[in-house]
Design a protein around this motif. Structure first.
Motif, PDB file in Angstrom:
ATOM      1  N   PRO B  28      33.029  99.267  47.681  1.00 49.94           N
ATOM      2  CA  PRO B  28      33.359  97.673  47.631  1.00 49.94           C
ATOM      3  C   PRO B  28      33.870  97.053  48.944  1.00 49.94           C
ATOM      4  O   PRO B  28      33.768  95.917  49.114  1.00 49.94           O
ATOM      5  N   ASN B  29      34.713  97.764  49.719  1.00 49.00           N
ATOM      6  CA  ASN B  29      35.163  97.085  51.108  1.00 49.00           C
ATOM      7  C   ASN B  29      34.915  98.126  52.101  1.00 49.00           C
ATOM      8  O   ASN B  29      34.381  99.245  52.170  1.00 49.00           O
ATOM      9  N   THR B  30      35.182  97.532  53.205  1.00 47.85           N
ATOM     10  CA  THR B  30      35.175  98.077  54.720  1.00 47.85           C
ATOM     11  C   THR B  30      35.649  99.505  54.758  1.00 47.85           C
ATOM     12  O   THR B  30      34.878 100.595  55.292  1.00 47.85           O
ATOM     13  N   TYR B  31      36.874  99.666  54.135  1.00 51.13           N
ATOM     14  CA  TYR B  31      37.446 101.023  54.445  1.00 51.13           C
ATOM     15  C   TYR B  31      36.880 101.957  53.827  1.00 51.13           C
ATOM     16  O   TYR B  31      36.783 103.292  54.180  1.00 51.13           O
ATOM     17  N   ASP B  32      36.294 101.896  52.539  1.00 53.10           N
ATOM     18  CA  ASP B  32      35.426 102.762  51.905  1.00 53.10           C
ATOM     19  C   ASP B  32      34.388 103.260  52.582  1.00 53.10           C
ATOM     20  O   ASP B  32      34.023 104.475  52.821  1.00 53.10           O
ATOM     21  N   ASN B  71      33.467 112.282  66.148  1.00 56.42           N
ATOM     22  CA  ASN B  71      33.483 111.762  64.961  1.00 56.42           C
ATOM     23  C   ASN B  71      35.048 111.254  64.925  1.00 56.42           C
ATOM     24  O   ASN B  71      35.310 109.921  64.365  1.00 56.42           O
ATOM     25  N   PHE B  72      36.028 111.931  65.348  1.00 53.98           N
ATOM     26  CA  PHE B  72      37.410 111.512  65.357  1.00 53.98           C
ATOM     27  C   PHE B  72      37.529 110.193  66.132  1.00 53.98           C
ATOM     28  O   PHE B  72      38.078 109.271  65.694  1.00 53.98           O
ATOM     29  N   ILE B  73      37.021 110.134  67.605  1.00 51.80           N
ATOM     30  CA  ILE B  73      37.180 108.862  68.421  1.00 51.80           C
ATOM     31  C   ILE B  73      36.668 107.627  67.725  1.00 51.80           C
ATOM     32  O   ILE B  73      37.100 106.630  67.480  1.00 51.80           O
ATOM     33  N   GLY B  74      35.410 107.907  67.189  1.00 52.05           N
ATOM     34  CA  GLY B  74      34.643 106.685  66.526  1.00 52.05           C
ATOM     35  C   GLY B  74      35.539 106.337  65.196  1.00 52.05           C
ATOM     36  O   GLY B  74      35.574 105.054  65.186  1.00 52.05           O
ATOM     37  N   THR B  75      36.071 106.996  64.616  1.00 55.16           N
ATOM     38  CA  THR B  75      36.601 106.695  63.227  1.00 55.16           C
ATOM     39  C   THR B  75      37.954 105.834  63.625  1.00 55.16           C
ATOM     40  O   THR B  75      38.295 104.737  63.149  1.00 55.16           O
ATOM     41  N   ILE B  76      38.579 106.549  64.729  1.00 54.95           N
ATOM     42  CA  ILE B  76      39.885 105.759  65.175  1.00 54.95           C
ATOM     43  C   ILE B  76      39.408 104.476  65.637  1.00 54.95           C
ATOM     44  O   ILE B  76      40.006 103.241  65.326  1.00 54.95           O
ATOM     45  N   ALA B  77      38.237 104.369  66.486  1.00 53.67           N
ATOM     46  CA  ALA B  77      38.184 103.049  67.148  1.00 53.67           C
ATOM     47  C   ALA B  77      37.505 101.898  65.932  1.00 53.67           C
ATOM     48  O   ALA B  77      38.053 100.819  66.154  1.00 53.67           O
ATOM     49  N   VAL B  78      36.691 102.455  64.997  1.00 50.42           N
ATOM     50  CA  VAL B  78      36.119 101.471  64.128  1.00 50.42           C
ATOM     51  C   VAL B  78      37.462 101.088  63.208  1.00 50.42           C
ATOM     52  O   VAL B  78      37.478  99.705  63.203  1.00 50.42           O
TER      53      VAL B  78
END
Lengths: 168, 99, 120
Positions: B28-32, B71-78
């Motif tokens: 439903p939203n971006t965080y999902d 994966n870690f860096i990408g999640t934090i950055a996004v």
């Protein structure tokens, strides 16, 4: 100074584990890059209490991490049962958990341990207090008993704050 | 026997990857969606490791290690980019840039 | 290496696969972002941990085991950090968790005091 030597040792171990080649050329290259890394880390002033924590009481840590693993497995099974039941018996709620650690590093360890345990996610943080989103009644109760807080305080080397409730 | 077990694990992981992609598509939203992509990355790490053992080439583990880092860096950055619309913003008084 | 080690490794990998599946089901079934994070942490801890333990048992004592241990430790440190960052971002941009009123009041108060702390 002790921290620099410790960092050198840890980096050497990491290099040896990752490369697995023991010829002279590769070893010399490895030592050079390790020395470069230690030099840069020292110039950036990140080899301090937070960046390279050798002051934690690791003997107690040896008893903390198995305990944490046991808690993780226990709450994993509870959350898995709740997800698999067709009625979905979850009761999400927000609770406040006191964090009695003196340093930021201890609070980070505490908050990470909370999030690592399934069923509880730390969603906000102020000094001395962590806001937790709990999925189940049982996982919230385990956290409110305060045993994890007391154990992380021990790991940090503080005196033990008493936690109410008994284990078993 | 253990080879069959690797195959079973790989199939299970691929199945859950499909579920994760579904959640990323309908979320439903971006965080999902960010959460789904994060889980997808973790599953990719497991899949690379299992595939390395299935093919008898454990060198794949280096790829898995690099994938875990990215994966870690990408999640934090996004997460930071979606939150602030800016990668270089500072929020705190003393140390800038934390989320 | 005896065959019972392989058997135990099989058991670990099977348990891990089951927990990965349960985490995926949770990701689909649960109702909002904060609940789905619990499903995700099921995959991150038990799924990945059990499968990697099985692989470590299977490969024996060599460099591959050390690499597996490094990846396992790294994921166990970073996945709660990423989850916490994501929860913070979701909270501050106004996503409401699906909780009862008392919890919602508690959360609102926390958010207000936190905004004062960081001076937004």
């Amino acid at each position: 100074m002790l921290r620099l030597f410790s960092l050198f040792f840890v980096l050497s171990l990491f290099w040896l584990l990752l490369s697995g080649i023991f010829s002279v050329l590769i070893l010399i290259l490895g030592i050079n890059s390790i020395i470069l890394c230690v030099f840069i880390a020292r110039r950036m002033a990140i080899v301090d209490k937070e960046g390279h924590p050798i002051h934690l009481t690791y003997l107690i840590g040896l008893s903390y991490f198995p305990w944490l693993l046991k808690e993780i497995v226990k709450s994993n099974i509870e959350v898995a049962q709740a997800i698999l039941k067709p009625s979905l018996p979850i009761s999400p709620r927000i609770i406040h958990v006191p964090a009695g650690q003196n340093e930021e590093l201890g609070q980070v360890i505490f908050a990470n341990s909370i999030t690592l345990t399934p069923g509880t996610v730390s969603i906000a943080h102020e000094p001395g207090r962590i806001t937790v989103h709990a999925l189940l009644n049982s996982t919230a109760k385990v956290l409110e008993r305060g045993e994890m807080n007391a154990r992380v305080c021990l790991l940090e080397g503080d005196t033990l704050p008493s936690f109410n409730g008994s284990e078993k | 026997m253990i080879t069959y077990m690797f195959s079973i694990a790989a199939v299970a992981i691929l199945l859950v990857m499909a579920m994760t992609l579904f959640r990323a598509a309908i979320g439903p939203n971006t965080y999902d969606r960010i959460l789904a992509v994060n889980v997808f990355g973790t599953l990719a790490v497991i899949l690379i490791a299992v595939l390395g053992f299935l093919k008898g080439r454990p060198e794949f583990l280096d790829l898995a290690l690099v994938y875990a880092l990215i994966n870690f860096i990408g999640t934090i950055a996004v997460a930071k980019y979606i939150r602030f619309n800016d990668m270089g913003i500072g929020t705190g008084r003393d140390e800038g840039g934390d989320i | 290496m005896g065959s019972w080690v392989d058997l135990v490794a099989c058991l670990f990998i099977l348990t891990g696969s089951v927990f990965v599946c349960i985490g995926g089901i949770g990701l689909l079934r649960l109702r909002d972002v904060f609940e789905r994070m619990h499903g995700a942490s099921l995959i991150d801890t038990m799924g990945l941990g059990m499968i990697f333990l099985g692989l470590m048992l299977f490969s024996g004592f060599n460099l591959v085991t050390a690499k597996l241990a490094i990846i396992l430790g790294f994921v166990l440190v970073t996945s709660p950090t990423a989850t916490h960052a994501l929860a913070q971002a979701a909270l501050h941009s106004g996503v409401k968790p699906n909780v009862d009123d008392a919890s919602q009041n508690l959360l609102d108060k926390t958010l207000v005091s936190e905004r004062e702390n960081i001076g937004e």
